[in-house]
Design a protein around this motif. Structure first.
Motif, PDB file in Angstrom:
ATOM      1  N   ARG A 317     -25.238 -46.888 -23.344  1.00 23.74           N
ATOM      2  CA  ARG A 317     -26.001 -46.635 -22.116  1.00 23.74           C
ATOM      3  C   ARG A 317     -26.422 -47.949 -21.454  1.00 23.74           C
ATOM      4  O   ARG A 317     -26.330 -48.112 -20.243  1.00 23.74           O
ATOM      5  CB  ARG A 317     -27.219 -45.768 -22.429  1.00 23.74           C
ATOM      6  CG  ARG A 317     -26.864 -44.309 -22.669  1.00 23.74           C
ATOM      7  CD  ARG A 317     -28.065 -43.489 -23.081  1.00 23.74           C
ATOM      8  NE  ARG A 317     -27.729 -42.060 -23.140  1.00 23.74           N
ATOM      9  CZ  ARG A 317     -28.408 -41.158 -23.819  1.00 23.74           C
ATOM     10  NH1 ARG A 317     -29.489 -41.521 -24.506  1.00 23.74           N
ATOM     11  NH2 ARG A 317     -28.040 -39.888 -23.824  1.00 23.74           N
ATOM     12  N   ARG A 318     -26.884 -48.907 -22.269  1.00 23.91           N
ATOM     13  CA  ARG A 318     -27.261 -50.200 -21.708  1.00 23.91           C
ATOM     14  C   ARG A 318     -26.042 -50.944 -21.168  1.00 23.91           C
ATOM     15  O   ARG A 318     -26.098 -51.586 -20.120  1.00 23.91           O
ATOM     16  CB  ARG A 318     -27.954 -51.033 -22.788  1.00 23.91           C
ATOM     17  CG  ARG A 318     -28.427 -52.400 -22.306  1.00 23.91           C
ATOM     18  CD  ARG A 318     -29.411 -52.284 -21.155  1.00 23.91           C
ATOM     19  NE  ARG A 318     -29.908 -53.585 -20.744  1.00 23.91           N
ATOM     20  CZ  ARG A 318     -30.116 -53.943 -19.483  1.00 23.91           C
ATOM     21  NH1 ARG A 318     -29.846 -53.087 -18.488  1.00 23.91           N
ATOM     22  NH2 ARG A 318     -30.579 -55.134 -19.192  1.00 23.91           N
ATOM     23  N   ARG A 319     -24.947 -50.831 -21.876  1.00 19.81           N
ATOM     24  CA  ARG A 319     -23.682 -51.437 -21.432  1.00 19.81           C
ATOM     25  C   ARG A 319     -23.274 -50.906 -20.067  1.00 19.81           C
ATOM     26  O   ARG A 319     -22.860 -51.669 -19.183  1.00 19.81           O
ATOM     27  CB  ARG A 319     -22.619 -51.115 -22.477  1.00 19.81           C
ATOM     28  CG  ARG A 319     -21.174 -51.411 -22.117  1.00 19.81           C
ATOM     29  CD  ARG A 319     -20.330 -50.770 -23.197  1.00 19.81           C
ATOM     30  NE  ARG A 319     -18.934 -51.077 -23.151  1.00 19.81           N
ATOM     31  CZ  ARG A 319     -17.980 -50.157 -22.967  1.00 19.81           C
ATOM     32  NH1 ARG A 319     -18.323 -48.891 -22.756  1.00 19.81           N
ATOM     33  NH2 ARG A 319     -16.718 -50.494 -22.980  1.00 19.81           N
ATOM     34  N   ALA A 320     -23.410 -49.588 -19.860  1.00 21.48           N
ATOM     35  CA  ALA A 320     -23.044 -48.989 -18.570  1.00 21.48           C
ATOM     36  C   ALA A 320     -23.901 -49.566 -17.439  1.00 21.48           C
ATOM     37  O   ALA A 320     -23.406 -49.811 -16.326  1.00 21.48           O
ATOM     38  CB  ALA A 320     -23.189 -47.472 -18.633  1.00 21.48           C
ATOM     39  N   GLN A 321     -25.184 -49.807 -17.722  1.00 20.64           N
ATOM     40  CA  GLN A 321     -26.055 -50.401 -16.710  1.00 20.64           C
ATOM     41  C   GLN A 321     -25.608 -51.811 -16.359  1.00 20.64           C
ATOM     42  O   GLN A 321     -25.599 -52.206 -15.182  1.00 20.64           O
ATOM     43  CB  GLN A 321     -27.501 -50.423 -17.219  1.00 20.64           C
ATOM     44  CG  GLN A 321     -28.119 -49.042 -17.418  1.00 20.64           C
ATOM     45  CD  GLN A 321     -29.471 -49.119 -18.124  1.00 20.64           C
ATOM     46  OE1 GLN A 321     -29.841 -50.145 -18.690  1.00 20.64           O
ATOM     47  NE2 GLN A 321     -30.206 -48.011 -18.104  1.00 20.64           N
ATOM     48  N   LEU A 322     -25.210 -52.591 -17.359  1.00 22.88           N
ATOM     49  CA  LEU A 322     -24.791 -53.965 -17.110  1.00 22.88           C
ATOM     50  C   LEU A 322     -23.449 -54.024 -16.397  1.00 22.88           C
ATOM     51  O   LEU A 322     -23.213 -54.903 -15.562  1.00 22.88           O
ATOM     52  CB  LEU A 322     -24.729 -54.735 -18.431  1.00 22.88           C
ATOM     53  CG  LEU A 322     -26.090 -54.938 -19.110  1.00 22.88           C
ATOM     54  CD1 LEU A 322     -25.912 -55.499 -20.510  1.00 22.88           C
ATOM     55  CD2 LEU A 322     -26.978 -55.846 -18.269  1.00 22.88           C
ATOM     56  N   ILE A 323     -22.580 -53.099 -16.694  1.00 20.07           N
ATOM     57  CA  ILE A 323     -21.309 -53.019 -15.967  1.00 20.07           C
ATOM     58  C   ILE A 323     -21.573 -52.753 -14.495  1.00 20.07           C
ATOM     59  O   ILE A 323     -20.963 -53.366 -13.609  1.00 20.07           O
ATOM     60  CB  ILE A 323     -20.402 -51.930 -16.579  1.00 20.07           C
ATOM     61  CG1 ILE A 323     -19.915 -52.368 -17.967  1.00 20.07           C
ATOM     62  CG2 ILE A 323     -19.210 -51.648 -15.672  1.00 20.07           C
ATOM     63  CD1 ILE A 323     -19.132 -51.314 -18.709  1.00 20.07           C
ATOM     64  N   ALA A 324     -22.531 -51.854 -14.213  1.00 19.79           N
ATOM     65  CA  ALA A 324     -22.878 -51.546 -12.823  1.00 19.79           C
ATOM     66  C   ALA A 324     -23.466 -52.769 -12.120  1.00 19.79           C
ATOM     67  O   ALA A 324     -23.362 -52.888 -10.890  1.00 19.79           O
ATOM     68  CB  ALA A 324     -23.864 -50.379 -12.783  1.00 19.79           C
ATOM     69  N   GLN A 325     -24.082 -53.689 -12.880  1.00 18.40           N
ATOM     70  CA  GLN A 325     -24.640 -54.912 -12.314  1.00 18.40           C
ATOM     71  C   GLN A 325     -23.587 -55.992 -12.094  1.00 18.40           C
ATOM     72  O   GLN A 325     -23.896 -57.077 -11.589  1.00 18.40           O
ATOM     73  CB  GLN A 325     -25.729 -55.485 -13.234  1.00 18.40           C
ATOM     74  CG  GLN A 325     -26.991 -54.653 -13.296  1.00 18.40           C
ATOM     75  CD  GLN A 325     -28.001 -55.244 -14.261  1.00 18.40           C
ATOM     76  OE1 GLN A 325     -28.776 -54.523 -14.904  1.00 18.40           O
ATOM     77  NE2 GLN A 325     -28.012 -56.565 -14.386  1.00 18.40           N
ATOM     78  N   GLY A 326     -22.347 -55.736 -12.501  1.00 18.16           N
ATOM     79  CA  GLY A 326     -21.284 -56.716 -12.330  1.00 18.16           C
ATOM     80  C   GLY A 326     -21.145 -57.703 -13.467  1.00 18.16           C
ATOM     81  O   GLY A 326     -20.545 -58.766 -13.292  1.00 18.16           O
ATOM     82  N   TRP A 327     -21.671 -57.364 -14.659  1.00 20.77           N
ATOM     83  CA  TRP A 327     -21.619 -58.279 -15.788  1.00 20.77           C
ATOM     84  C   TRP A 327     -20.399 -58.052 -16.673  1.00 20.77           C
ATOM     85  O   TRP A 327     -20.289 -58.674 -17.727  1.00 20.77           O
ATOM     86  CB  TRP A 327     -22.893 -58.154 -16.635  1.00 20.77           C
ATOM     87  CG  TRP A 327     -24.100 -58.741 -15.957  1.00 20.77           C
ATOM     88  CD1 TRP A 327     -24.285 -58.932 -14.617  1.00 20.77           C
ATOM     89  CD2 TRP A 327     -25.292 -59.188 -16.595  1.00 20.77           C
ATOM     90  NE1 TRP A 327     -25.520 -59.476 -14.381  1.00 20.77           N
ATOM     91  CE2 TRP A 327     -26.168 -59.646 -15.572  1.00 20.77           C
ATOM     92  CE3 TRP A 327     -25.726 -59.252 -17.910  1.00 20.77           C
ATOM     93  CZ2 TRP A 327     -27.430 -60.160 -15.845  1.00 20.77           C
ATOM     94  CZ3 TRP A 327     -26.989 -59.763 -18.184  1.00 20.77           C
ATOM     95  CH2 TRP A 327     -27.826 -60.213 -17.157  1.00 20.77           C
ATOM     96  N   TRP A 328     -19.514 -57.191 -16.273  1.00 24.69           N
ATOM     97  CA  TRP A 328     -18.308 -56.946 -17.058  1.00 24.69           C
ATOM     98  C   TRP A 328     -17.220 -57.924 -16.635  1.00 24.69           C
ATOM     99  O   TRP A 328     -17.051 -58.207 -15.449  1.00 24.69           O
ATOM    100  CB  TRP A 328     -17.825 -55.516 -16.838  1.00 24.69           C
ATOM    101  CG  TRP A 328     -16.787 -55.035 -17.801  1.00 24.69           C
ATOM    102  CD1 TRP A 328     -15.479 -54.763 -17.540  1.00 24.69           C
ATOM    103  CD2 TRP A 328     -16.965 -54.737 -19.189  1.00 24.69           C
ATOM    104  NE1 TRP A 328     -14.835 -54.322 -18.662  1.00 24.69           N
ATOM    105  CE2 TRP A 328     -15.734 -54.295 -19.693  1.00 24.69           C
ATOM    106  CE3 TRP A 328     -18.055 -54.804 -20.055  1.00 24.69           C
ATOM    107  CZ2 TRP A 328     -15.550 -53.923 -21.028  1.00 24.69           C
ATOM    108  CZ3 TRP A 328     -17.882 -54.449 -21.377  1.00 24.69           C
ATOM    109  CH2 TRP A 328     -16.640 -54.003 -21.860  1.00 24.69           C
ATOM    110  N   VAL A 329     -16.490 -58.475 -17.616  1.00 21.46           N
ATOM    111  CA  VAL A 329     -15.378 -59.372 -17.293  1.00 21.46           C
ATOM    112  C   VAL A 329     -14.269 -58.537 -16.675  1.00 21.46           C
ATOM    113  O   VAL A 329     -13.707 -57.658 -17.330  1.00 21.46           O
ATOM    114  CB  VAL A 329     -14.878 -60.095 -18.561  1.00 21.46           C
ATOM    115  CG1 VAL A 329     -13.653 -60.950 -18.233  1.00 21.46           C
ATOM    116  CG2 VAL A 329     -15.987 -60.959 -19.143  1.00 21.46           C
TER     117      VAL A 329
END
Length: 380
Positions: A317-329
């Motif tokens: 769930r936290r990962r999904a939030q960070l992906i939405a913030q543009g933190w995914w490579v």
């Protein structure tokens, strides 16, 4: 893979005045120590002709490329081009990415992202490192699996009776009682009751003098982006493993472990402690490497979850939030070429924010115009 975090890249004792190459998030970096002893982390790619800086040598605090001798300061700026006459200046674009680096808890960490200092997530705290009652050992192993699979494996308490059998779990009592999660923006942990197996070997010698408990408390936790903790309270003392799951690529992970114990703290017991850590990893390895899909699904509903999976669910769930913030490579971090090594990752460093007028210095266009190919798009 997540960017904009501090990553522990190497054991501190391995980072010396001799440059070494390390790989994380699909990108190669060079690590070395400056004259003051402080660690330095730069992109391994010389901006001139792509030489590997890790193959180079140090000139004071500078690193010299082995190909044409270009010298770079720790901030990534080229300060000497031997082929140039002295009166010729250094092109402003002659620089490489420089990443903030620190030594902490026996590891060298680098911040892989371009966030300003006051916006960066913290480095996880490891209190046992400075506690004189604990002794530490190091261990590492490479796995052919995605780092999120190896990461989740450690916080998955319910697999222990089946994967580790009587060496760590108790197949006769595999139930996981309800547990509560303690969490913040960057971590989550829980105290979990597990039925222990009878202790064996060296550790069993002392344990025989004490009654065997029905349950032991195991604290499992994760700390973004890739650190997991296993704290086992044994009858003879505490054992803690901190696993640094370093993503070499999407499907290869270097697991570096610091193991702490407050019993048998003499150096004579170190090798035995390493063998026990190795045994755990060797048991996990074939199971994790065989998981499908190889990459963690993005949609929480794509895999079935039960109550004992609460720590993994909290991470996703936290990962999904960070992906939405543009933190995914993703695609913006991928260089596409038509050569043998088609895709490479380049994580923007804070240096780019410091010199926005030089943004084009880091642009590498492929023959297809520099657009990410389909595999890069799917990685987003």
């Amino acid at each position: 893979m997540l960017k904009n975090f501090w990553y522990a890249l190497e054991f501190a004792e391995k980072v010396t005045r001799k440059p070494i190459r390390v790989t994380c998030l699909g990108q190669d970096f060079v690590l070395y120590r400056g004259e003051s002893g402080a660690p330095v982390c730069l992109s391994d790619l010389c901006v001139h002709r792509g030489g590997s800086l890790a193959m180079g040598s140090l000139v004071g605090d500078r690193i010299a490329c082995p190909y044409h001798g270009w010298q770079y300061n720790p901030d990534g700026a080229c300060v000497k081009i031997p082929a140039n006459a002295e009166e010729r200046g250094i092109p402003r674009k002659a620089r490489v990415d420089s990443y903030p680096a620190v030594e902490r808890y026996g590891m060298v960490w680098a911040f892989l992202g371009d966030l300003p200092e006051d916006e960066r997530p913290p480095i996880p705290v490891i209190p046992e490192h400075d506690d004189p009652t604990f002794r530490a050992v190091h261990f590492e192993m490479e796995l052919n699996a995605n780092y999120e699979r190896t990461f989740e494996n450690v916080v998955d308490a319910s697999h222990t009776p089946f994967v580790h059998g009587t060496s760590f779990g108790n197949p006769d009592k595999p139930e996981i009682p309800p547990f509560e999660i303690r969490s913040d923006d960057w971590s989550a942990e829980a105290d979990i009751f597990l039925s222990p197996p009878p202790p064996k070997g060296l550790w069993g010698l002392l344990a025989k003098r004490k009654p065997r408990p029905e349950y032991v408390t195991v604290t499992n936790g994760w700390y973004l982006p890739n650190v997991v903790k296993l704290h086992v309270r044994l009858p003879i003392g505490d054992m803690l493993l901190y696993d640094f799951n370093i993503p070499i690529t999407q499907d290869r992970t270097m697991v570096k472990i610091i193991g702490y114990r407050n019993f048998f703290t003499g150096g004579w017991a170190d090798e035995n402690a390493r063998k026990r850590i190795e045994k755990i990893l060797v048991q996990d390895r074939p199971v994790v490497e065989a998981q499908r899909p190889e990459l963690l699904p993005f949609d929480l509903a794509d895999e079935l979850h039960v109550r004992s999976d609460a720590l993994q669910v909290a991470y996703r769930r936290r990962r999904a939030q960070l992906i939405a913030q543009g933190w995914w490579v993703g695609g913006d971090d991928i260089i596409t070429t038509e050569g043998p090594r088609r895709n490479a990752t380049v994580i923007a460093s804070p240096t780019r924010r410091d010199h926005p007028e030089l943004a084009s210095a880091w642009v590498h266009k492929a023959r297809n115009g520099g657009k990410p190919d389909e595999s890069a798009r799917r990685a987003q």
